[in-house]
Design a protein around this motif. Structure first.
Motif, PDB file in Angstrom:
ATOM      1  N   ASN A 182       0.962  -0.935   0.103  1.00 32.10           N
ATOM      2  CA  ASN A 182      -0.129  -0.213  -0.191  1.00 32.10           C
ATOM      3  C   ASN A 182       0.873   1.543  -0.169  1.00 32.10           C
ATOM      4  OD1 ASN A 182      -2.139  -1.507   0.305  1.00 32.10           O
ATOM      5  ND2 ASN A 182      -1.824  -1.786   2.443  1.00 32.10           N
ATOM      6  N   LEU A 183       0.935   1.860  -1.214  1.00 33.80           N
ATOM      7  CA  LEU A 183       1.890   3.575  -1.162  1.00 33.80           C
ATOM      8  C   LEU A 183       0.879   4.285  -0.422  1.00 33.80           C
ATOM      9  CD1 LEU A 183       4.421   4.900  -2.938  1.00 33.80           C
ATOM     10  CD2 LEU A 183       2.199   5.491  -4.410  1.00 33.80           C
ATOM     11  N   ILE A 184       2.265   5.169  -0.153  1.00 30.00           N
ATOM     12  CA  ILE A 184       1.830   6.294   1.529  1.00 30.00           C
ATOM     13  C   ILE A 184       2.753   7.537   0.629  1.00 30.00           C
ATOM     14  CG2 ILE A 184       2.297   7.342   2.974  1.00 30.00           C
ATOM     15  CD1 ILE A 184       2.553   3.843   4.328  1.00 30.00           C
ATOM     16  N   TYR A 185       3.282   7.288  -0.279  1.00 28.07           N
ATOM     17  CA  TYR A 185       4.523   7.773  -0.964  1.00 28.07           C
ATOM     18  C   TYR A 185       5.087   7.600  -1.348  1.00 28.07           C
ATOM     19  CZ  TYR A 185       7.094  12.346  -0.987  1.00 28.07           C
ATOM     20  OH  TYR A 185       8.489  13.798  -2.185  1.00 28.07           O
ATOM     21  N   ALA A 186       5.420   8.332  -2.374  1.00 26.04           N
ATOM     22  CA  ALA A 186       6.898   8.054  -4.043  1.00 26.04           C
ATOM     23  C   ALA A 186       7.553   9.520  -4.226  1.00 26.04           C
ATOM     24  CB  ALA A 186       6.306   7.354  -5.327  1.00 26.04           C
ATOM     25  N   SER A 187       8.744   9.077  -4.278  1.00 21.22           N
ATOM     26  CA  SER A 187       9.360  10.187  -4.301  1.00 21.22           C
ATOM     27  C   SER A 187      10.300  10.607  -5.972  1.00 21.22           C
ATOM     28  CB  SER A 187      11.145  10.255  -3.381  1.00 21.22           C
ATOM     29  OG  SER A 187      11.982   9.564  -3.737  1.00 21.22           O
ATOM     30  N   PRO A 188       9.864  11.841  -5.852  1.00 15.59           N
ATOM     31  CA  PRO A 188      11.041  12.337  -7.527  1.00 15.59           C
ATOM     32  C   PRO A 188      12.110  11.615  -7.185  1.00 15.59           C
ATOM     33  CG  PRO A 188      10.498  14.251  -5.745  1.00 15.59           C
ATOM     34  CD  PRO A 188       9.764  13.086  -4.903  1.00 15.59           C
ATOM     35  N   PRO A 189      12.961  11.739  -8.484  1.00 12.71           N
ATOM     36  CA  PRO A 189      14.060  11.489  -8.076  1.00 12.71           C
ATOM     37  C   PRO A 189      14.945  12.062  -7.226  1.00 12.71           C
ATOM     38  CG  PRO A 189      14.005  11.172  -9.957  1.00 12.71           C
ATOM     39  CD  PRO A 189      12.439  12.154  -9.809  1.00 12.71           C
ATOM     40  N   THR A 190      16.091  11.535  -6.109  1.00 11.94           N
ATOM     41  CA  THR A 190      17.361  11.735  -5.288  1.00 11.94           C
ATOM     42  C   THR A 190      18.446  11.370  -5.289  1.00 11.94           C
ATOM     43  OG1 THR A 190      15.004  12.023  -3.774  1.00 11.94           O
ATOM     44  CG2 THR A 190      17.831  11.465  -2.849  1.00 11.94           C
ATOM     45  N   THR A 191      19.236  12.563  -5.808  1.00 13.83           N
ATOM     46  CA  THR A 191      20.710  11.975  -5.903  1.00 13.83           C
ATOM     47  C   THR A 191      21.387  12.011  -4.588  1.00 13.83           C
ATOM     48  OG1 THR A 191      20.425  12.441  -8.384  1.00 13.83           O
ATOM     49  CG2 THR A 191      22.411  12.568  -7.701  1.00 13.83           C
ATOM     50  N   PHE A 192      21.721  10.676  -4.050  1.00 18.19           N
ATOM     51  CA  PHE A 192      23.318  11.101  -3.398  1.00 18.19           C
ATOM     52  C   PHE A 192      24.814  10.799  -3.939  1.00 18.19           C
ATOM     53  CE2 PHE A 192      19.918   7.833  -0.643  1.00 18.19           C
ATOM     54  CZ  PHE A 192      19.519   9.622  -0.433  1.00 18.19           C
ATOM     55  N   GLN A 193      25.586  11.875  -3.146  1.00 18.73           N
ATOM     56  CA  GLN A 193      27.135  12.224  -3.614  1.00 18.73           C
ATOM     57  C   GLN A 193      27.322  10.891  -2.317  1.00 18.73           C
ATOM     58  OE1 GLN A 193      27.285  16.361  -4.660  1.00 18.73           O
ATOM     59  NE2 GLN A 193      25.610  16.970  -3.964  1.00 18.73           N
ATOM     60  N   PRO A 194      29.033  10.926  -3.098  1.00 22.11           N
ATOM     61  CA  PRO A 194      29.949  10.439  -2.661  1.00 22.11           C
ATOM     62  C   PRO A 194      30.613  11.185  -1.265  1.00 22.11           C
ATOM     63  CG  PRO A 194      30.510  10.955  -4.569  1.00 22.11           C
ATOM     64  CD  PRO A 194      29.499  11.119  -4.589  1.00 22.11           C
ATOM     65  N   GLY A 195      30.475  10.579  -0.239  1.00 18.82           N
ATOM     66  CA  GLY A 195      31.401  11.386   1.385  1.00 18.82           C
ATOM     67  C   GLY A 195      30.416  11.823   1.781  1.00 18.82           C
ATOM     68  N   TYR A 196      29.529  12.065   1.511  1.00 14.10           N
ATOM     69  CA  TYR A 196      27.960  12.873   2.163  1.00 14.10           C
ATOM     70  C   TYR A 196      27.285  11.947   3.803  1.00 14.10           C
ATOM     71  CZ  TYR A 196      28.292  17.340  -0.497  1.00 14.10           C
ATOM     72  OH  TYR A 196      28.399  18.079  -0.773  1.00 14.10           O
ATOM     73  N   PHE A 197      27.027  12.558   4.798  1.00 11.90           N
ATOM     74  CA  PHE A 197      26.100  11.505   5.242  1.00 11.90           C
ATOM     75  C   PHE A 197      24.778  12.870   5.008  1.00 11.90           C
ATOM     76  CE2 PHE A 197      30.046  11.845   7.171  1.00 11.90           C
ATOM     77  CZ  PHE A 197      30.427  10.320   7.650  1.00 11.90           C
ATOM     78  N   TYR A 198      23.702  11.998   5.111  1.00 13.39           N
ATOM     79  CA  TYR A 198      22.587  12.545   4.842  1.00 13.39           C
ATOM     80  C   TYR A 198      21.872  11.805   6.011  1.00 13.39           C
ATOM     81  CZ  TYR A 198      23.507  12.852  -0.160  1.00 13.39           C
ATOM     82  OH  TYR A 198      24.721  13.694  -1.329  1.00 13.39           O
ATOM     83  N   THR A 199      20.684  12.717   5.941  1.00 11.43           N
ATOM     84  CA  THR A 199      19.413  12.529   7.336  1.00 11.43           C
ATOM     85  C   THR A 199      17.830  12.694   6.457  1.00 11.43           C
ATOM     86  OG1 THR A 199      20.496  13.116   9.261  1.00 11.43           O
ATOM     87  CG2 THR A 199      18.565  13.076   8.612  1.00 11.43           C
ATOM     88  N   MET A 200      17.115  11.472   6.169  1.00 17.69           N
ATOM     89  CA  MET A 200      15.999  11.401   5.563  1.00 17.69           C
ATOM     90  C   MET A 200      14.810  10.952   6.780  1.00 17.69           C
ATOM     91  SD  MET A 200      15.375   9.517   1.807  1.00 17.69           S
ATOM     92  CE  MET A 200      15.389   7.610   2.736  1.00 17.69           C
ATOM     93  N   TYR A 201      14.236  11.843   6.197  1.00 24.98           N
ATOM     94  CA  TYR A 201      12.621  11.863   7.558  1.00 24.98           C
ATOM     95  C   TYR A 201      11.678  11.658   6.738  1.00 24.98           C
ATOM     96  CZ  TYR A 201      12.964  16.894   8.238  1.00 24.98           C
ATOM     97  OH  TYR A 201      12.469  17.916   8.121  1.00 24.98           O
ATOM     98  N   LEU A 202      10.462  10.705   7.433  1.00 24.61           N
ATOM     99  CA  LEU A 202       9.326  11.514   7.065  1.00 24.61           C
ATOM    100  C   LEU A 202       8.776  11.887   7.277  1.00 24.61           C
ATOM    101  CD1 LEU A 202       7.462   9.293   4.494  1.00 24.61           C
ATOM    102  CD2 LEU A 202       6.698   8.749   6.891  1.00 24.61           C
ATOM    103  N   LYS A 203       8.329  13.289   6.424  1.00 24.43           N
ATOM    104  CA  LYS A 203       7.658  13.674   7.286  1.00 24.43           C
ATOM    105  C   LYS A 203       5.576  14.032   7.164  1.00 24.43           C
ATOM    106  CE  LYS A 203       7.856  17.129   3.565  1.00 24.43           C
ATOM    107  NZ  LYS A 203       6.156  17.679   3.170  1.00 24.43           N
ATOM    108  N   GLY A 204       4.902  15.217   7.626  1.00 26.65           N
ATOM    109  CA  GLY A 204       3.879  15.825   7.008  1.00 26.65           C
ATOM    110  C   GLY A 204       2.230  14.756   7.862  1.00 26.65           C
ATOM    111  N   ASN A 205       1.282  14.876   6.958  1.00 27.97           N
ATOM    112  CA  ASN A 205       0.701  14.528   8.019  1.00 27.97           C
ATOM    113  C   ASN A 205      -0.673  13.214   6.642  1.00 27.97           C
ATOM    114  OD1 ASN A 205      -0.748  14.958  10.628  1.00 27.97           O
ATOM    115  ND2 ASN A 205       0.167  16.844   9.827  1.00 27.97           N
TER     116      ASN A 205
END
Length: 225
Positions: A182-205
């Motif tokens: 059951n789909l809640i959300y589908a993201s647009p393309p997200t690009t991760f770069q080498p050497g980075y730290f990413y904090t990704m969180y689910l938001k909203g109502n």
């Protein structure tokens, strides 16, 4: 002898000053930043030991840079955009440690969470990604990609993962109700770069539109964080 006394006193004074200069008191510090994932707050500020930290409020879906604090136990108060204190607690800052203070919504209440960071530098073409469920009213979720690779499993509000190694590149994430398709959300393309730290969180109502609609929000840091 008396005529040499002023010179002797001057010599002693200079020696004392040089001694003190070579033994300056070094303040032991740690660092902390703030990420505001709370739509209900309208914006937040913090007081450390009763002193307001930021000149302006950290608005929803915004964050501060890391700031130095003396390594000790501090009084921590979090206030909303109206100036009302909704969290009154304490935090212990440890020398050479980094922390992130998250403020988020949960079933109509504003909560907070302090996470000690673990910045182990990614190697090669990889990056480090972690996920937090900070949506106000979405139940447990799974986070996958379009190839059905499961990255984060059965996460509920307030839960977070450790940093996970990802190959750098572009991803399209899918957020499903945990254990289902059951789909809640589908993201647009997200690009991760080498050497980075990413904090990704689910938001909203669920049911909301605009800025407080359900979605994923990313905060990226490189070696200059």
């Amino acid at each position: 002898m008396k005529k040499y006394l002023p010179l002797l006193l001057l010599f002693i004074s200079m020696a004392f000053l040089l001694c003190c200069k070579g033994n300056k008191v070094k303040e032991n510090i740690g660092r902390m930043r703030v990420i505001n994932a709370s739509y209900l707050s309208g914006g937040i500020n913090i007081d450390m030991d009763y002193g307001t930290v930021y000149n302006t409020y950290v608005e929803y879906l915004n964050y501060s840079l890391f700031r130095d604090y003396i390594a000790t136990k501090h009084k921590l108060q979090i206030r909303n955009i109206s100036g009302a204190i909704f969290i009154d607690t304490a935090i212990t800052i440890v020398e050479n440690k980094d922390y992130t203070l998250f403020v988020y919504d949960s079933a109509g209440y504003i909560l907070h969470k302090v996470i000690e960071e673990n910045f182990i530098t990614p190697v090669g073409s990889t990056c480090n990604v972690r996920f937090l469920h900070l949506s106000n009213n979405v139940n447990r979720v799974d986070v996958l990609d379009t190839a059905n690779t499961l990255f984060f499993h059965s996460m509920k509000n307030g839960e977070y993962s450790p940093y996970t190694s990802f190959n750098s590149g572009t991803y399209k994430f899918i957020v499903n109700q945990a254990g289902t398709s059951n789909l809640i959300y589908a993201s647009p393309p997200t690009t991760f770069q080498p050497g980075y730290f990413y904090t990704m969180y689910l938001k909203g109502n669920t049911g909301s539109v605009g800025i407080d609609s359900v979605g994923l929000f990313e905060v990226g840091l490189n070696g200059d964080y």
